[in-house]
Design a protein around this motif. Structure first.
Motif, PDB file in Angstrom:
ATOM      1  N   LEU A 274      40.381  41.820  43.246  1.00  0.00           N
ATOM      2  CA  LEU A 274      40.111  43.172  42.859  1.00  0.00           C
ATOM      3  C   LEU A 274      40.914  44.167  43.444  1.00  0.00           C
ATOM      4  O   LEU A 274      41.638  44.776  43.136  1.00  0.00           O
ATOM      5  CB  LEU A 274      38.704  43.412  42.677  1.00  0.00           C
ATOM      6  CG  LEU A 274      38.597  44.936  42.116  1.00  0.00           C
ATOM      7  CD1 LEU A 274      38.857  45.178  40.619  1.00  0.00           C
ATOM      8  CD2 LEU A 274      37.191  45.565  42.319  1.00  0.00           C
ATOM      9  N   LYS A 275      40.903  43.889  44.966  1.00  0.00           N
ATOM     10  CA  LYS A 275      41.545  44.549  45.697  1.00  0.00           C
ATOM     11  C   LYS A 275      43.190  44.439  45.794  1.00  0.00           C
ATOM     12  O   LYS A 275      43.814  45.434  45.878  1.00  0.00           O
ATOM     13  CB  LYS A 275      40.851  44.249  47.302  1.00  0.00           C
ATOM     14  CG  LYS A 275      41.968  45.205  48.673  1.00  0.00           C
ATOM     15  CD  LYS A 275      41.093  44.789  49.730  1.00  0.00           C
ATOM     16  CE  LYS A 275      41.837  43.598  50.193  1.00  0.00           C
ATOM     17  NZ  LYS A 275      41.597  43.395  51.688  1.00  0.00           N
TER      18      LYS A 275
ATOM     19  N   ALA B 170      46.255  34.022  40.630  1.00  0.00           N
ATOM     20  CA  ALA B 170      44.784  34.291  40.619  1.00  0.00           C
ATOM     21  C   ALA B 170      44.069  33.096  39.938  1.00  0.00           C
ATOM     22  O   ALA B 170      43.056  32.883  40.564  1.00  0.00           O
ATOM     23  CB  ALA B 170      44.409  35.684  40.247  1.00  0.00           C
ATOM     24  N   THR B 171      44.362  32.735  38.933  1.00  0.00           N
ATOM     25  CA  THR B 171      43.783  31.701  38.320  1.00  0.00           C
ATOM     26  C   THR B 171      43.876  30.226  38.810  1.00  0.00           C
ATOM     27  O   THR B 171      42.590  29.656  38.893  1.00  0.00           O
ATOM     28  CB  THR B 171      44.418  31.646  36.722  1.00  0.00           C
ATOM     29  OG1 THR B 171      44.316  32.873  36.063  1.00  0.00           O
ATOM     30  CG2 THR B 171      43.543  30.453  35.887  1.00  0.00           C
TER      31      THR B 171
ATOM     32  N   GLY C 224      39.389  39.968  38.110  1.00  0.00           N
ATOM     33  CA  GLY C 224      39.552  40.776  39.466  1.00  0.00           C
ATOM     34  C   GLY C 224      40.876  41.245  39.452  1.00  0.00           C
ATOM     35  O   GLY C 224      40.943  42.581  39.735  1.00  0.00           O
ATOM     36  N   VAL C 225      41.863  40.539  38.961  1.00  0.00           N
ATOM     37  CA  VAL C 225      43.070  40.943  39.617  1.00  0.00           C
ATOM     38  C   VAL C 225      43.749  42.034  38.325  1.00  0.00           C
ATOM     39  O   VAL C 225      44.693  42.695  38.360  1.00  0.00           O
ATOM     40  CB  VAL C 225      44.316  39.884  39.749  1.00  0.00           C
ATOM     41  CG1 VAL C 225      44.587  38.947  38.405  1.00  0.00           C
ATOM     42  CG2 VAL C 225      45.582  40.168  40.516  1.00  0.00           C
ATOM     43  N   THR C 226      43.235  41.655  36.906  1.00  0.00           N
ATOM     44  CA  THR C 226      43.656  42.312  35.864  1.00  0.00           C
ATOM     45  C   THR C 226      42.656  43.500  35.543  1.00  0.00           C
ATOM     46  O   THR C 226      43.271  44.536  34.967  1.00  0.00           O
ATOM     47  CB  THR C 226      43.659  41.430  34.609  1.00  0.00           C
ATOM     48  OG1 THR C 226      42.223  41.011  34.329  1.00  0.00           O
ATOM     49  CG2 THR C 226      44.745  40.525  35.062  1.00  0.00           C
TER      50      THR C 226
ATOM     51  N   ALA D   2      44.535  47.333  36.379  1.00  0.00           N
ATOM     52  CA  ALA D   2      45.248  47.645  35.406  1.00  0.00           C
ATOM     53  C   ALA D   2      44.824  47.941  34.020  1.00  0.00           C
ATOM     54  O   ALA D   2      45.096  48.830  33.116  1.00  0.00           O
ATOM     55  CB  ALA D   2      46.434  46.636  35.357  1.00  0.00           C
ATOM     56  N   PHE D   3      43.792  47.226  33.473  1.00  0.00           N
ATOM     57  CA  PHE D   3      43.047  47.422  32.333  1.00  0.00           C
ATOM     58  C   PHE D   3      42.499  48.914  32.399  1.00  0.00           C
ATOM     59  O   PHE D   3      42.520  49.515  31.235  1.00  0.00           O
ATOM     60  CB  PHE D   3      42.105  46.304  31.965  1.00  0.00           C
ATOM     61  CG  PHE D   3      41.427  46.353  30.546  1.00  0.00           C
ATOM     62  CD1 PHE D   3      41.802  46.130  29.369  1.00  0.00           C
ATOM     63  CD2 PHE D   3      40.082  47.011  30.863  1.00  0.00           C
ATOM     64  CE1 PHE D   3      41.267  46.434  28.388  1.00  0.00           C
ATOM     65  CE2 PHE D   3      39.418  46.919  29.646  1.00  0.00           C
ATOM     66  CZ  PHE D   3      39.916  46.712  28.404  1.00  0.00           C
ATOM     67  N   VAL D   4      41.892  48.915  33.366  1.00  0.00           N
ATOM     68  CA  VAL D   4      41.109  50.569  33.452  1.00  0.00           C
ATOM     69  C   VAL D   4      42.033  51.478  33.469  1.00  0.00           C
ATOM     70  O   VAL D   4      41.838  52.448  32.832  1.00  0.00           O
ATOM     71  CB  VAL D   4      40.062  50.354  34.475  1.00  0.00           C
ATOM     72  CG1 VAL D   4      39.611  51.750  35.042  1.00  0.00           C
ATOM     73  CG2 VAL D   4      39.086  49.456  34.317  1.00  0.00           C
ATOM     74  N   ILE D   5      43.114  51.534  33.983  1.00  0.00           N
ATOM     75  CA  ILE D   5      44.071  52.633  34.094  1.00  0.00           C
ATOM     76  C   ILE D   5      44.651  52.639  32.705  1.00  0.00           C
ATOM     77  O   ILE D   5      44.844  53.707  32.321  1.00  0.00           O
ATOM     78  CB  ILE D   5      45.128  52.353  35.169  1.00  0.00           C
ATOM     79  CG1 ILE D   5      44.530  52.180  36.678  1.00  0.00           C
ATOM     80  CG2 ILE D   5      46.267  53.184  34.921  1.00  0.00           C
ATOM     81  CD1 ILE D   5      45.559  51.865  37.579  1.00  0.00           C
TER      82      ILE D   5
END
Length: 91
Positions: free
Chosen positions: A11-12, A62-63, A81-83, A86-89
């Motif tokens: 996420l970070k 990440a996967t 966590g890594v995506t 961007a999804f929220v933005i």
């Protein structure tokens, strides 16, 4: 290995990876070395595998790392966590 650690590390990385996926390679390697998920040679191999497979390199890394560390659930948490930033933005 904690699933929450895996999720929050990626996420970070998703939050602070300016410059695209290739800019995140150093962040992923640094975080992976700090967490003890592998050595430099392994991360070079993961980068090569992630580049060769279809899809975004950062998501592929990440996967793959999540799968090595926590199986299916680890792969799912690392990918989300890594995506997620961007999804929220975009949302």
């Amino acid at each position: 290995m904690s699933y929450l650690t895996l999720f929050f590390v990626f996420l970070k990385i998703g939050l602070f990876s300016f410059g695209g996926a290739y800019g995140a390679l150093a962040l992923i390697q640094e975080a992976g070395l700090r967490q003890g998920w592998g050595d430099e040679a392994m991360f070079a191999n993961i980068a090569a595998i992630s580049e060769a497979t279809p899809g975004p390199i950062m998501v592929n890394m990440a996967t793959y790392i999540g799968s090595r560390q926590g199986g299916f659930l680890g792969a799912l948490l690392a990918t989300v966590g890594v995506t997620l930033p961007a999804f929220v933005i975009l949302l």
